[in-house]
Write a protein that holds these residues in place. Structure first.
Motif, PDB file in Angstrom:
ATOM      1  N   ILE A  64       0.839  -1.206   0.000  1.00 60.52           N
ATOM      2  CA  ILE A  64       0.000   0.000   0.000  1.00 60.52           C
ATOM      3  C   ILE A  64       0.870   1.251   0.000  1.00 60.52           C
ATOM      4  CG2 ILE A  64      -1.671   1.350   1.324  1.00 60.52           C
ATOM      5  CD1 ILE A  64      -2.927  -1.258   2.250  1.00 60.52           C
ATOM      6  N   ARG A  65       1.943   1.221   0.826  1.00 61.74           N
ATOM      7  CA  ARG A  65       2.837   2.383   0.865  1.00 61.74           C
ATOM      8  C   ARG A  65       3.510   2.598  -0.486  1.00 61.74           C
ATOM      9  NH1 ARG A  65       4.091   0.331   6.075  1.00 61.74           N
ATOM     10  NH2 ARG A  65       6.045  -0.591   5.323  1.00 61.74           N
ATOM     11  N   GLY A  66       3.872   1.486  -1.128  1.00 59.35           N
ATOM     12  CA  GLY A  66       4.498   1.585  -2.449  1.00 59.35           C
ATOM     13  C   GLY A  66       3.547   2.160  -3.485  1.00 59.35           C
ATOM     14  N   LEU A  67       2.273   1.745  -3.431  1.00 61.40           N
ATOM     15  CA  LEU A  67       1.274   2.270  -4.380  1.00 61.40           C
ATOM     16  C   LEU A  67       1.087   3.773  -4.188  1.00 61.40           C
ATOM     17  CD1 LEU A  67      -1.487  -0.514  -4.286  1.00 61.40           C
ATOM     18  CD2 LEU A  67      -0.106   0.151  -6.268  1.00 61.40           C
ATOM     19  N   LYS A  68       1.107   4.204  -2.945  1.00 58.00           N
ATOM     20  CA  LYS A  68       0.918   5.634  -2.659  1.00 58.00           C
ATOM     21  C   LYS A  68       2.030   6.488  -3.269  1.00 58.00           C
ATOM     22  CE  LYS A  68      -1.674   5.790   1.672  1.00 58.00           C
ATOM     23  NZ  LYS A  68      -1.569   6.133   3.101  1.00 58.00           N
ATOM     24  N   LYS A  69       3.265   5.927  -3.273  1.00 58.09           N
ATOM     25  CA  LYS A  69       4.416   6.686  -3.756  1.00 58.09           C
ATOM     26  C   LYS A  69       4.639   6.529  -5.251  1.00 58.09           C
ATOM     27  CE  LYS A  69       6.928   6.371   0.642  1.00 58.09           C
ATOM     28  NZ  LYS A  69       8.137   5.828   1.329  1.00 58.09           N
ATOM     29  N   LEU A  70       4.003   5.530  -5.843  1.00 62.25           N
ATOM     30  CA  LEU A  70       4.299   5.188  -7.238  1.00 62.25           C
ATOM     31  C   LEU A  70       3.861   6.262  -8.223  1.00 62.25           C
ATOM     32  CD1 LEU A  70       5.517   3.010  -9.077  1.00 62.25           C
ATOM     33  CD2 LEU A  70       3.233   1.928  -9.174  1.00 62.25           C
ATOM     34  N   ILE A  71       2.707   6.851  -7.964  1.00 59.64           N
ATOM     35  CA  ILE A  71       2.183   7.852  -8.906  1.00 59.64           C
ATOM     36  C   ILE A  71       1.654   9.073  -8.136  1.00 59.64           C
ATOM     37  CG2 ILE A  71       1.551   6.205 -10.727  1.00 59.64           C
ATOM     38  CD1 ILE A  71      -1.312   6.334  -9.711  1.00 59.64           C
ATOM     39  N   PRO A  72       1.574  10.263  -8.787  1.00 62.12           N
ATOM     40  CA  PRO A  72       1.062  11.484  -8.132  1.00 62.12           C
ATOM     41  C   PRO A  72      -0.467  11.492  -8.120  1.00 62.12           C
ATOM     42  CG  PRO A  72       1.732  12.004 -10.375  1.00 62.12           C
ATOM     43  CD  PRO A  72       2.063  10.546 -10.163  1.00 62.12           C
ATOM     44  N   TRP A  73      -1.059  10.899  -7.103  1.00 60.04           N
ATOM     45  CA  TRP A  73      -2.514  10.713  -7.060  1.00 60.04           C
ATOM     46  C   TRP A  73      -3.282  12.043  -7.130  1.00 60.04           C
ATOM     47  CZ3 TRP A  73      -4.386   5.788  -7.215  1.00 60.04           C
ATOM     48  CH2 TRP A  73      -3.489   4.768  -6.927  1.00 60.04           C
ATOM     49  N   GLU A  74      -2.860  13.011  -6.329  1.00 61.36           N
ATOM     50  CA  GLU A  74      -3.583  14.291  -6.283  1.00 61.36           C
ATOM     51  C   GLU A  74      -3.574  14.984  -7.643  1.00 61.36           C
ATOM     52  OE1 GLU A  74      -5.252  15.845  -3.791  1.00 61.36           O
ATOM     53  OE2 GLU A  74      -4.940  14.294  -2.290  1.00 61.36           O
ATOM     54  N   GLU A  75      -2.401  14.925  -8.335  1.00 57.75           N
ATOM     55  CA  GLU A  75      -2.309  15.558  -9.649  1.00 57.75           C
ATOM     56  C   GLU A  75      -3.235  14.884 -10.654  1.00 57.75           C
ATOM     57  OE1 GLU A  75       1.705  15.812 -11.014  1.00 57.75           O
ATOM     58  OE2 GLU A  75       2.443  16.615  -9.107  1.00 57.75           O
ATOM     59  N   LEU A  76      -3.499  13.613 -10.443  1.00 60.55           N
ATOM     60  CA  LEU A  76      -4.408  12.877 -11.333  1.00 60.55           C
ATOM     61  C   LEU A  76      -5.884  13.103 -10.983  1.00 60.55           C
ATOM     62  CD1 LEU A  76      -2.467   9.485 -11.482  1.00 60.55           C
ATOM     63  CD2 LEU A  76      -2.636  11.183 -13.313  1.00 60.55           C
ATOM     64  N   GLY A  77      -6.123  13.876  -9.913  1.00 60.83           N
ATOM     65  CA  GLY A  77      -7.505  14.148  -9.508  1.00 60.83           C
ATOM     66  C   GLY A  77      -8.098  13.043  -8.660  1.00 60.83           C
ATOM     67  N   ILE A  78      -7.242  12.342  -7.924  1.00 62.48           N
ATOM     68  CA  ILE A  78      -7.711  11.216  -7.098  1.00 62.48           C
ATOM     69  C   ILE A  78      -7.258  11.435  -5.656  1.00 62.48           C
ATOM     70  CG2 ILE A  78      -7.574   8.722  -6.711  1.00 62.48           C
ATOM     71  CD1 ILE A  78      -7.046   8.437  -9.736  1.00 62.48           C
ATOM     72  N   ARG A  79      -8.187  11.253  -4.712  1.00 62.40           N
ATOM     73  CA  ARG A  79      -7.883  11.383  -3.287  1.00 62.40           C
ATOM     74  C   ARG A  79      -8.009  10.006  -2.626  1.00 62.40           C
ATOM     75  NH1 ARG A  79     -11.936  14.162  -2.024  1.00 62.40           N
ATOM     76  NH2 ARG A  79     -11.080  16.263  -2.240  1.00 62.40           N
ATOM     77  N   ILE A  80      -6.936   9.547  -1.963  1.00 59.04           N
ATOM     78  CA  ILE A  80      -6.994   8.260  -1.253  1.00 59.04           C
ATOM     79  C   ILE A  80      -7.654   8.506   0.098  1.00 59.04           C
ATOM     80  CG2 ILE A  80      -5.635   6.393  -0.224  1.00 59.04           C
ATOM     81  CD1 ILE A  80      -3.539   6.938  -2.437  1.00 59.04           C
TER      82      ILE A  80
END
Length: 529
Positions: free
Chosen positions: A14-30
C-alpha cells in the motif's frame, strides 16, 4: 476529485502504491486503506468510493468475493486488481465480474497509470449518464406540470371542451383522484409603501405558490396558476371537504412564514372538470367582496342577495341631512349620517367597486353644489372634480374611499367653523385629531395637507410653526408613545405592536423605536419589568 481506497494484506505494498504515482495531480484522493476482504467491503459500504485498487488474494474475503458483493449491491465503484499470480483463471474471473484491469506484481507505473485513466474515464462517463437521466426526469416532470397548468388555465377561461381536457389529462396520467374541484383566487396585501416592486412581487408569489402547493398535497391535489394580480388555485378534493378551512390555513401559514397577508376568494364546489369555469367566476366574485369587507381575509362565495327594499329617495334624504349638518357645523351629526350613507352605498353597489365610487363622487359633487347655492362655499372646479374621481378610483378598498370623502367634508366643515382669527387653530385641531385617531393608517404629508386645502410644501412649514416639530417627527412620536403603552400593558408580539401603530415592517419599527428611546423594543420592556 475522485475518491479511492487501496487494499492489500501487506502494508508495504500500500505504501508503495501511494508513492508510485502522483494521485492528487491525477484528480484522485486516497480516502482509506484496508488489509482484509471484509474490511474492504465495510469501507466500501460506508464511504462509497469511486475507485478501489485491491490485491485479489486477501484473508477474510478474496478480491473476487469483494467485486461480486459490490455488484449485488449495485455499487458504482470501479475495481482494479493487483496480484502476485500471473494466473489466467484469476484474470478471467476478475474481468467477468466487471474489474477494470488485472495487474501483476511488481506493478509497473505506466500500466497502473493506464488502468487508472481507464477507470476514471468510466466513472466520469457513468456520472454524466446519471446526470443526463436526472435532468431528463426533471424536464419531463416540469413539462407535465406546465401541461397540467395549461389545461386547467384553459378550463378556467372556458377555452377547452371538458371532453378534450379529460382526454389530455388521461394521456398525462395526472394524479387527480378526487371527484370535486374548487377554485380559489389569491391576492397579496398591499406593500407598506403602497405597491410591490415587480421583482419583490415575483419572488413573493413564487414562495406563496410553493407553500400553497405543499398544503394542497396534504389531503388534496391540484394546480396553482399565475395571474396578473396574484394566483388562481384549482383544488381537486373529496366531496364535502371544507375548502374555507383550507383557505384559512393557507392564509395563516403565509402570514406566519412569509410575514405578509393575503386575501382569498373561495369559489363554489364543482362536481367534475365541467364546473371549473363556474367555480372560477364565483371565486373572482368572492374576492371582489374584499373591496368592501377588508383585505387579509378569506371570502367564501355567496349567492348575491337582492337589493334591499330601501325606500325610494333615500340617497337624496341622507344627502340633505349631510348638507344640513355641514351648515349647522355639527361634526358629530355629520359623521353619524355619513356612516349610514356609506353603508347604504355599499349595499346598493351590489359588490361593484365602480358603482360605489360613482355614488361617492356624485355625493361630493352634489354637496358642493348645494353649498354653493346657499353661498357658503366656492364651487369645485372641473380640475378638482377630476382629482376626486381619480383619487377614489385608485383606492383598493372602500374604507379608503370613505376616509377620503370624510376628510373632504371635514375640511369643508373646518372652513365653515373657523372664524378669521381661529382658522389656523381649527385647522391644526383637525390635523392633530386625525393623526392621533388614525396613526395606524398610511398617513402622508400630502394626504393631511389635502385635508386642510394646502399644498404639501406650505403645509410642512405651517405644521412646524404650530407644533415645533416637522410632520414626520410628530407622527413618529404619536406612534412610538402608543407602542410603549402596548409594549408595557399587553402581551402582544413585537410584529403585532408594529402593525397596530402603523408599521407593516417589524424591523423598520424596531429601528425607529431604538432611535426614539435608545433601546430595541424587547430591551425596553425587559428594562421596565
Amino acid at each position: 476529485m475522485l475518491n479511492a481506497i487501496l487494499a492489500d494484506d501487506e502494508p508495504i505494498i500500500i505504501r508503495g502504491l501511494k508513492k508510485l504515482i502522483p494521485w492528487e495531480e491525477l484528480g484522485i484522493r486516497i480516502i482509506a486503506e484496508a488489509w482484509t476482504g471484509q474490511g474492504l467491503m465495510d469501507l466500501m459500504e460506508q464511504r462509497q468510493p469511486d475507485l478501489v485498487i485491491t490485491d485479489i488474494s486477501m484473508p477474510d474475503g478474496t478480491g473476487i468475493d469483494v467485486i461480486k458483493w459490490a455488484g449485488d449491491r449495485k455499487l458504482r465503484t470501479k475495481v482494479i486488481f493487483v496480484s502476485a499470480y500471473q494466473d489466467f483463471a484469476y484474470a478471467k474471473d476478475a474481468i467477468a465480474y466487471g474489474a477494470v484491469d488485472y495487474l501483476v506484481k511488481p506493478i509497473e507505473k505506466d500500466a497502473l497509470l493506464t488502468a487508472i485513466g481507464k477507470a476514471a474515464a468510466l466513472v466520469r462517463e457513468q456520472s454524466e449518464e446519471m446526470s443526463s437521466k436526472g435532468k431528463l426526469a426533471v424536464y419531463e416532470q416540469k413539462d407535465q406540470k406546465s401541461q397540467l397548468e395549461e389545461i386547467f388555465d384553459r378550463l378556467a377561461e372556458e377555452e377547452i371542451r371538458t371532453e378534450e381536457a379529460e382526454r389530455r389529462l388521461g394521456i398525462l396520467k395526472a394524479d387527480l383522484p378526487f371527484p370535486c374541484y374548487t377554485v380559489m383566487t389569491l391576492e397579496l396585501e398591499a406593500h407598506q409603501s403602497g405597491s410591490w416592486e415587480e421583482h419583490e412581487k415575483r419572488l413573493l408569489l413564487f414562495a406563496v405558490t410553493n407553500l400553497c402547493e405543499e398544503l394542497m398535497k396534504v389531503q388534496d391535489a391540484g394546480v396553482v396558476l399565475g395571474r396578473a394580480e396574484g394566483l388562481c388555485l384549482i383544488v381537486n378534493h373529496a366531496s364535502g371537504r371544507d375548502m374555507f378551512q383550507l383557505a384559512e390555513e393557507m392564509a395563516g401559514k403565509i402570514r406566519e412564514y412569509l410575514k405578509t397577508g393575503v386575501t382569498l376568494g373561495v369559489g363554489r364546489q364543482a362536481a367534475g372538470l365541467g364546473g371549473i369555469r363556474a367555480s372560477y367566476l364565483a371565486a373572482a366574485e368572492a374576492l371582489q367582496a374584499s373591496y368592501f369587507d377588508g383585505a387579509g381575509r378569506v371570502h367564501p362565495w355567496m349567492p348575491r342577495e337582492e337589493k334591499s327594499s330601501t325606500p325610494a329617495g333615500w340617497h337624496g334624504e341622507l344627502k340633505e341631512s349631510v348638507l344640513q349638518s355641514l351648515l349647522a357645523k355639527e361634526e358629530e351629526g355629520l359623521l353619524e349620517i355619513l356612516g349610514e350613507l356609506f353603508e347604504r352605498i355599499a349595499l346598493e353597489a351590489g359588490g361593484s367597486r365602480e358603482a360605489a365610487v360613482a355614488s361617492c363622487y356624485t355625493l361630493l359633487f352634489e354637496l358642493m353644489e348645494g353649498l354653493q347655492k346657499v353661498g357658503v362655499a366656492a364651487p369645485a372646479s372641473a380640475g378638482e372634480q377630476q382629482v376626486w374621481l381619480r383619487t377614489m378610483q385608485g383606492y383598493d378598498r372602500f374604507d379608503e374611499v370613505k376616509r377620503f370623502v370624510t376628510a373632504e367634508l371635514r375640511a369643508v366643515l373646518c372652513r365653515l367653523q373657523a372664524g378669521s382669527g381661529a382658522k389656523e387653530a381649527q385647522q391644526m385641531k383637525l390635523v392633530k385629531d386625525y393623526m392621533e385617531g388614525n396613526y395606524k393608517e398610511n398617513i402622508t404629508l400630502e394626504s393631511i395637507a389635502s385635508m386642510v386645502y394646502m399644498n404639501p410644501y406650505y403645509f410642512s412649514s405651517f405644521f412646524k410653526k404650530h407644533t415645533g416639530q416637522n410632520f414626520k417627527q410628530y407622527l413618529t412620536e404619536i406612534r412610538m408613545n402608543q407602542a410603549v403603552k402596548l409594549l408595557l400593558q399587553t402581551e402582544l408580539m413585537i410584529y403585532e405592536i408594529a402593525e397596530a401603530v402603523g408599521y407593516n415592517n417589524a424591523r423598520q419599527f424596531s429601528d425607529m423605536f431604538k432611535k426614539q428611546f435608545g433601546k430595541l423594543p424587547h430591551e425596553y420592556k425587559s428594562g421596565r419589568a
